[in-house]
Design a protein around this motif. Structure first.
Motif, PDB file in Angstrom:
ATOM      1  N   VAL A 109      -0.564 -11.780  -0.881  1.00  0.00           N
ATOM      2  CA  VAL A 109      -1.775 -11.400  -0.155  1.00  0.00           C
ATOM      3  C   VAL A 109      -2.581 -10.366  -0.957  1.00  0.00           C
ATOM      4  N   ASN A 192      -0.972  -1.958   9.355  1.00  0.00           N
ATOM      5  CA  ASN A 192      -0.134  -1.125   8.490  1.00  0.00           C
ATOM      6  C   ASN A 192      -0.936   0.141   8.210  1.00  0.00           C
ATOM      7  N   SER A 263       5.356 -12.398   2.265  1.00  0.00           N
ATOM      8  CA  SER A 263       6.009 -11.159   1.838  1.00  0.00           C
ATOM      9  C   SER A 263       6.640 -10.370   2.985  1.00  0.00           C
TER      10      SER A 263
HETATM   11  C1  LIG Z   1      -1.422  -4.860   4.719  1.00  0.00           C
HETATM   12  C2  LIG Z   1      -0.833  -5.439   3.475  1.00  0.00           C
HETATM   13  N1  LIG Z   1      -1.500  -6.409   2.828  1.00  0.00           N
HETATM   14  C3  LIG Z   1      -1.015  -6.947   1.689  1.00  0.00           C
HETATM   15  C4  LIG Z   1       0.186  -6.512   1.160  1.00  0.00           C
HETATM   16  C5  LIG Z   1       0.665  -7.106  -0.139  1.00  0.00           C
HETATM   17  O1  LIG Z   1       1.367  -8.269   0.083  1.00  0.00           O
HETATM   18  P1  LIG Z   1       1.863  -9.247  -1.071  1.00  0.00           P
HETATM   19  O2  LIG Z   1       3.250  -8.839  -1.435  1.00  0.00           O
HETATM   20  O3  LIG Z   1       1.825 -10.612  -0.399  1.00  0.00           O
HETATM   21  O4  LIG Z   1       0.894  -9.159  -2.188  1.00  0.00           O
HETATM   22  C6  LIG Z   1       0.913  -5.507   1.806  1.00  0.00           C
HETATM   23  C7  LIG Z   1       2.174  -4.984   1.248  1.00  0.00           C
HETATM   24  O5  LIG Z   1       2.685  -3.950   1.616  1.00  0.00           O
HETATM   25  C8  LIG Z   1       0.390  -4.968   3.007  1.00  0.00           C
HETATM   26  O6  LIG Z   1       1.042  -4.005   3.690  1.00  0.00           O
END
Ligand SMILES: Cc1ncc(COP(=O)(O)O)c(C=O)c1O
Length: 419
Positions: A109, A192, A263
């Motif tokens: 992401v 988050n 993830s």
């Molecule tokens: C809100 C949010 N978006 C994206 C990510 C990143 O995810 P990825 O490991 O799929 O790049 C995180 C990782 O902590 C996250 O907390």
């Protein structure tokens, strides 16, 4: 020899941005192989279903000659896109069911977010994000795309309320006065680090505001399935995906974008599979093909995730066990914090909870960094609210999505750090 003569000046500028937690990963606690190591309750990783998931993956891993090629292009295999549609249609209940042409796959992401920065914004544009927020948004948007995160403060206003939406408009007006160009609002939903969800009414208000101001609405829903029952929350707001809302009369649907990946909900940060959904903005998705070689997920991860997400019976069982384990971890951690008089914020989503550790050291002038040092001496890793641009000092994020023995060891060390 100066640094600048070894690497570029932009590389020098970003040297301090290298992730700070690599030393934690280098010395991870294990009760038998590394009892003196660091218990990691800081990084947003989810180990609750690792045993089941690795068993599934090992039973499905199957390389074909096609997997050794550039496959079906750089934005995910046909099979993965089909499985993502099937899975997201089931879990997020989009108002218009997803078809493969509505999305592309990315290596995580974080990468899908950067795609938004690159193709929805221009250099020096801004994106509004409410505080506190996952601070990696700052560098994901900035490093290569040159886009600035513009923080929205709430003061006493609840960030999940309708009044909270107005704070974005106020920040937009301030940006305009400073001649800054705002292109989008970025929501993290569920949130988050706060672990809460936005109600449907509030999401609609964000859509109306974005429409009024001509902004994109980007919803990072990476924690969409990480929701759980919390009997201590009298009226918990359930998760609503932005995709489930009928945009008619609210916003031009070309400006609505949703991101999800494996993830967090599947505890699979290492597989690097995410997706970017934009249902009617064909040119946005098309534009991303121009640099999709940088965003090309590995065919082995692509294949195994395609099998996983297509297996409805497995997913149903997985989601139900996962959410009940998450609820148990939350109950265990909060019971511990209540017993030790450590205040925390009730939540019903994500992998963590926010605790106030300055309350524990009341009467002293210890700053968050001092507390982090004390925790580190006790070999436990947490992250502080300041790193999430929190408006109130003293809050720390504790990741609870761990098997009981890891969680218990980490919690024990938190309390020991203050003895
Ligand atoms: C809100 C949010 N978006 C994206 C990510 C990143 O995810 P990825 O490991 O799929 O790049 C995180 C990782 O902590 C996250 O907390």
């Amino acid at each position: 020899m100066s640094l600048e003569s070894c690497i570029s000046s932009r590389a020098v500028a970003y040297l301090p941005q290298a992730p700070k937690f690599f030393d934690v990963l280098d010395d991870l606690w294990h009760p038998i192989t590394n009892p003196g190591g660091i218990v990691n309750l800081g990084l947003a990783e989810n180990a609750l279903m690792h045993t089941e998931l690795t068993e599934f993956i090992n039973s499905k891993l199957h390389a074909t000659p096609h997997a050794l090629t550039y496959g079906d292009g750089f934005t995910g295999s046909k099979q993965l896109k089909q499985s993502l549609c099937q899975f997201l249609n089931q879990q997020l209940k989009p108002f218009t069911p997803l078809v493969p042409a509505h999305l592309l796959a990315t290596p995580g992401v974080g990468n899908a977010l950067e795609c938004c920065a690159w193709s929805l914004c221009d250099q020096d544009d801004c994106v509004l994000v409410g505080r506190p927020y996952w601070s990696a948004f700052d560098y994901i948007f900035k490093i290569r795309a040159g886009v600035n995160i513009r923080q929205v403060s709430f003061g006493p206003v609840d960030p999940f309320s309708l009044e909270g939406v107005q704070e974005y408009e106020k920040e937009y007006i301030r940006a305009k006065q400073e001649s800054a160009r705002v292109k989008a609002i970025l929501l993290c939903s569920p949130h988050n680090p706060l672990g809460r969800c936005y109600s449907k009414e509030v999401l609609k208000a964000y859509m109306r505001l974005c429409d009024k101001l001509g902004l994109h609405l980007i919803s990072d829903e990476i924690y969409a399935l990480s929701v759980f029952e919390n009997p201590k929350m009298p009226d918990p707001v359930p998760f609503t995906s932005i995709l489930s809302i009928n945009t008619q009369g609210l916003i031009d649907q070309r400006k609505v974008h949703m991101l999800w990946g494996l993830s967090k909900d599947f505890g699979a940060t290492g597989l690097r599979i995410g997706c970017l959904v934009s249902q009617v903005n064909e040119s946005f998705l098309k534009s991303l093909e121009s640099f999709s070689l940088f965003n090309f997920p590995s065919s082995l991860a692509d294949g195994v995730i395609a099998s996983l997400l297509a297996d409805e019976a497995y997913i149903q069982q997985y989601v139900s066990s996962y959410q009940s384990r998450l609820a148990k971890s939350y109950a265990r951690a909060t019971q511990f914090f209540r017993k030790h008089g450590i205040p925390y914020k009730e939540s019903n989503a994500t992998l963590f909870l926010m605790v106030n550790l300055t309350e524990v050291v009341q009467g002293t002038s210890l700053a968050e960094d001092d507390i982090l040092t004390m925790l580190r001496k006790e070999k436990v890793y947490l992250t502080s609210g300041t790193s999430y641009r929190s408006e109130q000092p003293g809050w720390f994020r504790v990741v609870i999505a761990h098997p009981q023995y890891v969680l218990d060891e980490g919690l024990k060390r938190i309390v020991q750090a203050f003895k």
